[in-house]
Design a protein around this motif. Sequence first.
Motif, mmCIF file in Angstrom:
data_model
loop_
_atom_site.group_PDB
_atom_site.id
_atom_site.type_symbol
_atom_site.label_atom_id
_atom_site.label_comp_id
_atom_site.label_asym_id
_atom_site.label_seq_id
_atom_site.Cartn_x
_atom_site.Cartn_y
_atom_site.Cartn_z
ATOM 1 N N ASP A 166 0.825 -1.200 0.000
ATOM 2 C CA ASP A 166 0.000 0.000 0.000
ATOM 3 C C ASP A 166 0.860 1.252 0.000
ATOM 4 N N LEU B 216 -6.274 8.588 -8.450
ATOM 5 C CA LEU B 216 -7.036 9.192 -7.363
ATOM 6 C C LEU B 216 -6.929 10.715 -7.477
ATOM 7 N N HIS C 122 -16.509 23.074 1.870
ATOM 8 C CA HIS C 122 -16.564 22.729 3.298
ATOM 9 C C HIS C 122 -17.813 21.938 3.658
ATOM 10 N N LYS D 290 -16.992 11.536 -0.821
ATOM 11 C CA LYS D 290 -16.577 10.592 -1.869
ATOM 12 C C LYS D 290 -17.331 10.769 -3.169
ATOM 13 N N ARG E 17 -11.491 7.702 -8.740
ATOM 14 C CA ARG E 17 -11.998 8.067 -7.420
ATOM 15 C C ARG E 17 -11.616 9.508 -7.048
ATOM 16 N N ARG F 220 -11.809 12.343 -3.772
ATOM 17 C CA ARG F 220 -12.049 12.511 -2.340
ATOM 18 C C ARG F 220 -11.968 13.999 -1.976
ATOM 19 N N LEU G 298 -11.103 20.049 5.510
ATOM 20 C CA LEU G 298 -11.079 19.719 6.945
ATOM 21 C C LEU G 298 -12.483 19.584 7.560
ATOM 22 N N TYR H 229 -6.500 14.839 9.347
ATOM 23 C CA TYR H 229 -6.252 14.457 7.947
ATOM 24 C C TYR H 229 -6.840 13.071 7.746
ATOM 25 N N VAL I 203 -6.392 9.292 5.807
ATOM 26 C CA VAL I 203 -5.327 8.455 5.247
ATOM 27 C C VAL I 203 -5.938 7.526 4.200
ATOM 28 N N TYR I 204 -5.371 7.565 3.016
ATOM 29 C CA TYR I 204 -5.891 6.811 1.872
ATOM 30 C C TYR I 204 -4.802 5.863 1.394
ATOM 31 N N CYS I 205 -5.118 4.582 1.355
ATOM 32 C CA CYS I 205 -4.128 3.579 0.972
ATOM 33 C C CYS I 205 -4.385 3.128 -0.456
ATOM 34 N N GLU J 295 -3.678 0.639 -3.213
ATOM 35 C CA GLU J 295 -3.154 -0.713 -3.303
ATOM 36 C C GLU J 295 -2.368 -0.834 -4.599
#
Lengths: 246, 82
Positions: free
Chosen positions: A6, A202, A209, A214, A222, A224, A228, A235, A237-239, A241
């Motif tokens: 990842d 991505l 705001h 998504k 994708r 995102r 905030l 923050y 976290v986006y993994c 693959e």
Amino acid sequence: MSILTDLRIAAVGDIHLGEDGRGHYRRRLEGIEERADVFMLAGDLTRHGTLQEGKVVADELRDLPIPAVAVLGNHDYHSDLQDEIAEELRDAGVIVLDDDGVVLQCGEKKLGVVGGKGFGGGFAGKCASEFGEREIKNFVAHTRHIAEAWKVALKEIVADERVVLSHYSPIKETLEGEPPEIYPFLGSYLLAEAVDTAGADLIFHGHAHKGSAKGMTPGGIRVRNVALPVLGRAYGVYCLECEDGF
Amino acid sequence: MEAPQYVAARVQQALAEDGRTNELGIRVDIRGDQLFLRGQVSEAEQRTRLGQVAHETAPELHVHNEINIVDATEPGEDEHLD
């Protein structure tokens, strides 16, 4: 066989640091290197775009243990000091994208990041076009110019994964929650069209705001919204693959 | 008497353009002599300033400052995009 590794991306937008925020934001980033390989900031780092606020942001982000990549937002342009703010950030070790790209080595992976502020204009079927008064033509041409630059940068970049970092939104799905009347000031489909044409894995944006977290481009990339107030946390976290074929 | 829609628009514009606030995403509603501010900001000081600017722009109205503070501390759960 294949192994999966990842690529972990921490992302946030619209941190809006003012001079009274000095010293506060950095505390939220403690331990970020254990959660992510890279940190991305989707614009609106300051409140009024003053140089003093730019220095606060630069100090809060200075010498992070992981690479930080940022774009500016409309607030950072408010005082016409966007170039000076970008320089402050660069002096602090932050990579600032301005309709161009960068390749980061994350472990064995090459991560390409392309982006910039982006701009508005609206979404297919309900958008401004380059017609009529000079002011309207300039407005739309600004977005078109940005989208073209991103497309070129994405095509040129050589990387295992490609991420687009923007302030304005490329799609309307992630604006849901905002009044539809202001969508044309929140983003443009030209940005999505450019990314769909060139390809990416991505897209991150901020700015909206009250929008939604998504969405997806018409081409299936994708998206995102990491503003905030949408994330409600320091923050996300986006993994990504990454598949290694053997 | 000025229509409440114009007063609300003027207040919203002041919140966006006043150098103390420059906040774009605040909803302004007026009912009678009551003015309601809603939205999210990251610091209590900014919420106070928004209430102040709204009050100065429409001193004849009673301001209800219902703006929320987003206190973002923990990064939360990771999202896996496969």
